[in-house]
Design a protein around this motif. Structure first.
Motif, mmCIF file in Angstrom:
data_model
loop_
_atom_site.group_PDB
_atom_site.id
_atom_site.type_symbol
_atom_site.label_atom_id
_atom_site.label_comp_id
_atom_site.label_asym_id
_atom_site.label_seq_id
_atom_site.Cartn_x
_atom_site.Cartn_y
_atom_site.Cartn_z
ATOM 1 N N ARG A 1 -6.241 1.188 -13.179
ATOM 2 C CA ARG A 1 -7.871 1.766 -12.404
ATOM 3 C C ARG A 1 -8.495 1.427 -11.765
ATOM 4 O O ARG A 1 -7.761 -0.293 -12.398
ATOM 5 C CB ARG A 1 -8.824 2.255 -13.745
ATOM 6 C CG ARG A 1 -8.803 1.604 -14.571
ATOM 7 C CD ARG A 1 -10.477 1.842 -15.701
ATOM 8 N NE ARG A 1 -10.552 1.136 -16.192
ATOM 9 C CZ ARG A 1 -11.855 0.075 -16.990
ATOM 10 N NH1 ARG A 1 -12.011 0.325 -15.260
ATOM 11 N NH2 ARG A 1 -11.531 -0.145 -17.730
ATOM 12 N N ILE A 2 -8.987 0.784 -10.615
ATOM 13 C CA ILE A 2 -10.117 -0.185 -10.192
ATOM 14 C C ILE A 2 -11.206 -0.338 -10.947
ATOM 15 O O ILE A 2 -11.971 0.046 -11.312
ATOM 16 C CB ILE A 2 -10.182 0.065 -8.897
ATOM 17 C CG1 ILE A 2 -9.170 0.596 -8.089
ATOM 18 C CG2 ILE A 2 -10.958 -0.911 -7.772
ATOM 19 C CD1 ILE A 2 -9.450 1.006 -6.472
ATOM 20 N N LEU A 3 -11.094 -1.975 -11.768
ATOM 21 C CA LEU A 3 -12.120 -2.396 -11.647
ATOM 22 C C LEU A 3 -12.956 -3.753 -11.257
ATOM 23 O O LEU A 3 -12.683 -3.621 -9.990
ATOM 24 C CB LEU A 3 -11.789 -3.747 -12.590
ATOM 25 C CG LEU A 3 -9.599 -3.295 -14.096
ATOM 26 C CD1 LEU A 3 -9.814 -5.014 -14.704
ATOM 27 C CD2 LEU A 3 -10.693 -2.246 -14.965
ATOM 28 N N ASP A 4 -14.267 -3.475 -12.443
ATOM 29 C CA ASP A 4 -15.262 -4.093 -10.942
ATOM 30 C C ASP A 4 -14.834 -5.776 -11.210
ATOM 31 O O ASP A 4 -14.037 -6.272 -11.732
ATOM 32 C CB ASP A 4 -16.703 -3.764 -11.109
ATOM 33 C CG ASP A 4 -17.002 -4.041 -13.011
ATOM 34 O OD1 ASP A 4 -16.340 -5.114 -13.364
ATOM 35 O OD2 ASP A 4 -17.898 -3.244 -13.438
ATOM 36 N N TRP A 5 -15.663 -5.840 -10.221
ATOM 37 C CA TRP A 5 -15.344 -8.166 -10.167
ATOM 38 C C TRP A 5 -16.138 -8.347 -11.204
ATOM 39 O O TRP A 5 -15.046 -9.862 -12.125
ATOM 40 C CB TRP A 5 -16.393 -8.224 -8.968
ATOM 41 C CG TRP A 5 -15.868 -8.644 -7.830
ATOM 42 C CD1 TRP A 5 -15.833 -7.404 -6.207
ATOM 43 C CD2 TRP A 5 -14.408 -8.803 -7.366
ATOM 44 N NE1 TRP A 5 -15.229 -7.972 -5.226
ATOM 45 C CE2 TRP A 5 -14.080 -8.556 -6.027
ATOM 46 C CE3 TRP A 5 -13.650 -9.764 -7.821
ATOM 47 C CZ2 TRP A 5 -13.358 -9.079 -5.121
ATOM 48 C CZ3 TRP A 5 -12.461 -10.696 -7.155
ATOM 49 C CH2 TRP A 5 -12.308 -9.742 -5.537
ATOM 50 N N SER B 1 -4.526 -4.072 -10.726
ATOM 51 C CA SER B 1 -2.547 -3.569 -10.657
ATOM 52 C C SER B 1 -2.129 -4.977 -11.173
ATOM 53 O O SER B 1 -1.221 -4.479 -12.438
ATOM 54 C CB SER B 1 -2.362 -2.878 -8.976
ATOM 55 O OG SER B 1 -0.688 -3.268 -9.398
ATOM 56 N N TYR B 2 -2.889 -6.122 -10.494
ATOM 57 C CA TYR B 2 -1.533 -7.475 -11.046
ATOM 58 C C TYR B 2 -1.582 -7.715 -12.224
ATOM 59 O O TYR B 2 -0.999 -8.360 -13.035
ATOM 60 C CB TYR B 2 -2.318 -8.566 -10.022
ATOM 61 C CG TYR B 2 -2.283 -8.111 -8.542
ATOM 62 C CD1 TYR B 2 -0.409 -7.182 -8.136
ATOM 63 C CD2 TYR B 2 -2.450 -9.495 -7.662
ATOM 64 C CE1 TYR B 2 -0.588 -6.832 -6.411
ATOM 65 C CE2 TYR B 2 -2.094 -9.206 -6.247
ATOM 66 C CZ TYR B 2 -1.018 -8.081 -5.807
ATOM 67 O OH TYR B 2 -1.229 -7.935 -4.918
ATOM 68 N N LYS C 1 -0.731 5.896 -6.079
ATOM 69 C CA LYS C 1 -1.695 6.471 -7.051
ATOM 70 C C LYS C 1 -2.969 5.956 -7.267
ATOM 71 O O LYS C 1 -3.497 6.942 -7.545
ATOM 72 C CB LYS C 1 -0.602 6.311 -7.684
ATOM 73 C CG LYS C 1 -1.004 7.898 -9.304
ATOM 74 C CD LYS C 1 0.428 7.180 -10.459
ATOM 75 C CE LYS C 1 -0.891 8.434 -11.116
ATOM 76 N NZ LYS C 1 0.118 8.142 -13.017
ATOM 77 N N LEU C 2 -2.798 5.096 -7.310
ATOM 78 C CA LEU C 2 -4.152 4.399 -7.306
ATOM 79 C C LEU C 2 -5.386 4.366 -6.319
ATOM 80 O O LEU C 2 -6.824 4.633 -7.197
ATOM 81 C CB LEU C 2 -4.270 2.440 -7.598
ATOM 82 C CG LEU C 2 -5.047 1.849 -8.018
ATOM 83 C CD1 LEU C 2 -5.229 2.286 -9.511
ATOM 84 C CD2 LEU C 2 -4.981 -0.354 -8.472
ATOM 85 N N LEU D 1 0.597 -1.099 0.088
ATOM 86 C CA LEU D 1 -0.348 -0.186 -0.454
ATOM 87 C C LEU D 1 0.920 1.111 0.177
ATOM 88 O O LEU D 1 0.663 2.217 -0.191
ATOM 89 C CB LEU D 1 -0.675 0.096 1.262
ATOM 90 C CG LEU D 1 -2.490 -0.705 0.962
ATOM 91 C CD1 LEU D 1 -2.645 -0.752 2.566
ATOM 92 C CD2 LEU D 1 -3.407 -0.500 -0.063
ATOM 93 N N GLN D 2 1.828 1.237 0.495
ATOM 94 C CA GLN D 2 2.903 2.361 0.742
ATOM 95 C C GLN D 2 3.965 2.560 -0.309
ATOM 96 O O GLN D 2 4.535 4.054 -1.082
ATOM 97 C CB GLN D 2 3.257 1.897 1.579
ATOM 98 C CG GLN D 2 3.447 2.168 2.683
ATOM 99 C CD GLN D 2 4.101 2.409 4.424
ATOM 100 O OE1 GLN D 2 5.162 1.893 4.099
ATOM 101 N NE2 GLN D 2 4.010 3.240 5.367
ATOM 102 N N SER D 3 3.451 1.357 -1.981
ATOM 103 C CA SER D 3 4.681 1.836 -3.038
ATOM 104 C C SER D 3 3.588 3.248 -3.909
ATOM 105 O O SER D 3 2.586 2.920 -3.602
ATOM 106 C CB SER D 3 4.238 0.907 -3.254
ATOM 107 O OG SER D 3 3.209 0.448 -3.983
ATOM 108 N N ASP D 4 4.460 3.424 -4.372
ATOM 109 C CA ASP D 4 3.948 4.717 -5.076
ATOM 110 C C ASP D 4 2.597 4.460 -5.821
ATOM 111 O O ASP D 4 1.897 5.052 -5.858
ATOM 112 C CB ASP D 4 5.114 5.419 -5.961
ATOM 113 C CG ASP D 4 5.929 5.879 -5.765
ATOM 114 O OD1 ASP D 4 5.522 6.452 -4.163
ATOM 115 O OD2 ASP D 4 7.565 5.933 -5.738
#
Length: 852
Positions: A164-168, A158-159, A135-136, A128-131
């Motif tokens: 951006r955050i995708l939905d399920w 991210s993986y 940013k995400l 979580l502390q990674s740049d």
């Protein structure tokens, strides 16, 4: 490093004024004596409460203060809160935490009461502390909308390389598609990254198990194979009660909510051509154990499958083409329309199904014609305008589509047989139709009993009375049914165009018919050996220049030009052309191609003619201030993509002045079996021809003649040759047309497994009185769309109601627990007032009652 972390507290929260550090002697020693940036003040508190409070309010009010307190934190030891003099400042500001996860929570303003989120942050603090992650998630920290679920989806996104955050649904689609052989390295990279967070992998496993009953298998190379099998099987058979013989039934999903989620995933993958193709590859590679041929064997080709991949679609369409298309075309039409939605592909199979639809409509129309024996020639003309031309049109359009089907299709052999049968059946129907037509003309006393505008009167009756600028386009071999399709296209513009039939001269040959459309005093047969021609006012008008000179004798400043000249769309040149009071434009695409072309080229030429005229006519109105444009043709044509053997050609056994595949000129009045004769002066307006007769085959037979062309031909008296179009297009300054209407055909609307299928009806054809309408269609709950909003153009010009039905497929894109939803249809220009509002029963909530 600690100093940098302190700076970050203030940088993340511009409102922060005081950062308290409690009971950390090690930290106090490290910070003592450090230099600080301008505007920052480090204070080691020694117990002078009054001085510190005063300075914070006055001398330090514009500084960012780091206050080292040598005591426990009142936020951690609540008994100290009552006696802590700076409690109000502490609450309004922040406490420094040497433990990373606690500091992270405080610095990002995250709730410290959500134990699930705290545990997730504590276990995953390094990532979580990674740049990249900072940013995400930053926007969600700022708007206070972050949740543990978003953290998990963010990690997974991210993986997968997403920013951006995708939905399920999107995550699962991408996960499954990575199972393909071509994506195996991406899949490996994804699972390696996911090993860094057990929380994330556990959440993904749980989500997959909730939907599919199984999760990924880390011990196999194709980790999602089991999921793919469940998805493919249920996508296909979910509408069907399971058969005892079904060996795959252990893959059945019983839970309606799980089915709804699975269907959303399926529809998302099918929503784009690229992902749909990838899904089919996935089913072929990892879902091969769910064999389509076995499902067909157990459930049959007529089963109401929910989704139909190509391997399943193929035997169904094959059965329809081989066994039902000629005898039960309506069943074929309904089934294929349904398959086109369920197959969801724009490839070769879609081409085959589009072709099957047109052929089925041909047979539907042919079977609906009833008796072909009518009482008068005028009745035949009326029926041709209303019904018979549709048969010609559907045959031509079917031929056109046939040549677009990829020969690599597994069904191409079947398609070829369907086409061969269609060629023969159309030829027989066309012949029967015209046998009755020519019989009726003969019994009625000749062509004078056909009460239509005569081609040779076209100028005198239609053009001469017009005192303003007018343009006439003569399109060689523009058959009535082709003109009818052209009218449909012209109807989409604001100009008003009408189509009326006229009667061509006999023989229906260019050299006779085309010159007769010009003004004239006298038409004469002009003989040269065994070739005949026609003189107009004693001139053979066989070039554009000669026709132009002739036209100017009747109207000053009139001109004839080839279509190609105008179609260059050179503004200056065309302005000069259309300054003339009368312009004849000679267009020759169909006839020029037809005589020497094959069937594919003939259909392409008809399409080209429609496109060229549909482009030019509105442009003449709009750009050159011409209020009236007329379009007509010299003759129509017969068209059959079949070989005519010599034995099938009618032998000519009497002397002739001229012969062709569809007529001959003779001075013999003798009756000949299979031949009908007309006095030339009666059917052509040619004078002083003596006892010359036009002899034409009854029906659509071809004559044995050296002129060649039998597949595409004209010259005879078939309705397709004789009945020519006269289109009148008038410029309208204002668009006063009303939009077509729309209605829902299905009475009781209900959803099954998150999908609603129904039919809309475009209540009127787009015409010169009605214009097209574009509508938006979706399902709504509490005035919010719960399916994608589909935009549907209502632009059909077909007069048949059956061909104006539009099948619509809507799939839920979110969980909805309501029993009743609303179907709404809006005009795109008015999103406040729906044209249609219907209740829909949501059967998605009702569990399947099958006995498993």
């Amino acid at each position: 490093m600690v100093q940098d972390k302190i700076y970050q507290y203030f940088e993340r929260d511009p409102e922060l004024k005081v950062l308290f550090i409690f009971n950390n002697e090690f930290l106090a020693a490290g910070l003592a004596g450090l230099e600080w940036r301008t505007g920052y003040r480090y204070v080691d508190f020694k117990g002078d409460w009054f001085t510190v409070k005063y300075n914070l309010d006055n001398d330090w009010q514009y500084d960012k203060v780091i206050l080292m307190m040598h005591q426990p934190s009142p936020l951690q030891v609540k008994s100290l809160q009552a006696t802590f003099p700076l409690m109000d400042l502490l609450v309004a500001n922040m406490e420094y935490h040497s433990q990373d996860y606690a500091a992270f929570i405080q610095q990002n303003g995250l709730p410290d009461t959500d134990k699930t989120m705290i545990r997730f942050i504590e276990k995953n603090i390094m990532q979580l502390q990674s740049d990249k992650m900072q940013k995400l998630f930053a926007p969600y920290y700022q708007d206070k909308s972050i949740t543990t679920d978003k953290f998990i989806r963010g990690f997974l996104s991210s993986y997968m390389g997403q920013q951006r955050i995708l939905d399920w649904d999107a995550i699962i689609v991408r996960l499954l598609l990575m199972g393909r052989d071509s994506e195996r390295q991406k899949q490996t990279d994804f699972f390696i990254k996911m090993r860094g967070s057990k929380d994330v992998s556990d959440a993904l496993k749980q989500k997959l198990t909730d939907i599919f009953g199984v999760s990924y298998d880390e011990n196999t190379e194709a980790k999602v194979c089991g999921i793919v099998k469940v998805l493919k099987y249920n996508a296909i058979v979910q509408n069907l009660a399971p058969m005892d013989a079904d060996n795959y039934r252990q893959n059945r999903i019983n839970d309606s909510l799980a089915l709804q989620q699975m269907n959303r995933i399926l529809e998302l993958a099918l929503s784009q051509e690229k992902s749909a193709k990838a899904l089919m590859e996935l089913f072929d590679e990892l879902g091969a154990d769910i064999r389509d041929e076995e499902l067909i064997r157990w459930y049959g080709t007529e089963a109401n499958f929910y989704f139909v991949p190509e391997a399943l679609c193929l035997p169904i369409v094959k059965t329809l083409l081989e066994k039902k298309i000629e005898t039960e075309p309506e069943i074929v039409t309904n089934r294929v329309e349904d398959l086109l939605l369920k197959h969801n592909d724009h490839g070769v199979m879609a081409q085959v199904m589009d072709y099957a639809l047109l052929v089925a409509r041909f047979y539907q129309k042919a079977l609906s014609l009833g008796s072909l024996t009518l009482n008068t020639p005028d009745e035949y003309v009326i029926r041709y305008q209303e019904d018979y031309y549709v048969v010609d049109q559907l045959y031509r359009q079917s031929e056109e589509l046939y040549f677009k089907v990829d020969p690599s299709s597994e069904l191409f052999t079947t398609i070829q047989q369907v086409k061969n049968n269609l060629d023969q059946n159309y030829a027989k129907l066309c012949n029967r139709m015209n046998l009755e037509w020519t019989r009726c003309i003969k019994e009625a006393g000749g062509m004078k009993e056909v009460h239509l505008l005569r081609q040779y009167d076209f100028y005198e009756e239609r053009i001469k009375p017009i005192q303003k600028k007018v343009v006439v386009i003569v399109s060689d071999a523009l058959r009535y049914e082709v003109a009818q399709e052209l009218i449909g296209e012209l109807a989409k513009s604001r100009h008003i165009a009408t189509l009326k039939p006229a009667l061509a001269m006999l023989p229906t040959e260019t050299k006779y018919c085309k010159p007769s459309l010009l003004p004239h005093n006298e038409l004469k047969l002009y003989g040269q050996g065994d070739k005949q021609d026609m003189a107009v006012d004693n001139h053979i008008l066989d070039t554009t220049e000669k026709r132009s000179d002739h036209l100017q004798r009747y109207r000053d400043g009139a001109i004839c030009v080839p279509f190609e000249t105008v179609a260059e769309y050179n503004q200056d040149k065309n302005r000069e052309i259309f300054k003339h009071s009368l312009v004849y434009i000679f267009h020759d695409v169909i006839d020029k191609t037809g005589h020497d072309g094959n069937a594919k080229q003939v259909t392409q030429a008809c399409r080209e003619a429609i496109t060229e005229l549909d482009t030019m006519i509105p442009k003449i109105h709009a750009s050159y201030n011409v209020t009236e444009v007329y379009v007509t043709s010299d003759h129509g044509f017969l068209f059959n993509d079949i070989a005519f053997a010599e034995k099938d050609k009618h032998k000519i056994e009497e002397d002739t002045l001229e012969r062709s595949s569809r007529y001959y000129l003779t001075t013999s009045e003798k009756e000949v079996n299979g031949i009908i004769k007309f006095p030339l002066d009666e059917v052509s307006a040619m004078v002083n021809v003596g006892d010359v007769f036009v002899a034409v085959p009854q029906g659509t037979n071809r004559l044995a003649a050296p002129s060649g062309g039998y597949m595409f031909t004209h010259g005879g008296a078939a309705m397709q040759e004789l009945i020519i179009p006269v289109i009148t297009s008038r410029q309208e300054r204002a668009d006063n047309k009303q939009p077509v209407g729309v209605m829902v055909l299905d009475r009781k609307l209900s959803m099954q497994a998150s999908r609603l299928r129904f039919k809309l009806l475009q209540t009127e054809a787009v015409s010169m009185d009605m214009k097209e309408r574009i509508v938006n269609v979706a399902l709504y709950y509490n005035d919010e769309a719960v399916t994608p909003v589909k935009t549907i153009p209502l632009d059909k010009t077909d007069p048949s109601l059956d061909n104006r039905k539009i099948q619509v497929d809507l799939t839920l894109n979110r969980n909805v627990d309501a029993k009743v939803l609303q179907l709404k249809v809006f005009d795109v220009t008015d999103e406040l007032n729906p044209l249609i509002k219907e209740n829909v029963t949501n059967n998605t909530l009702i569990e399947n009652d099958f006995d498993f």
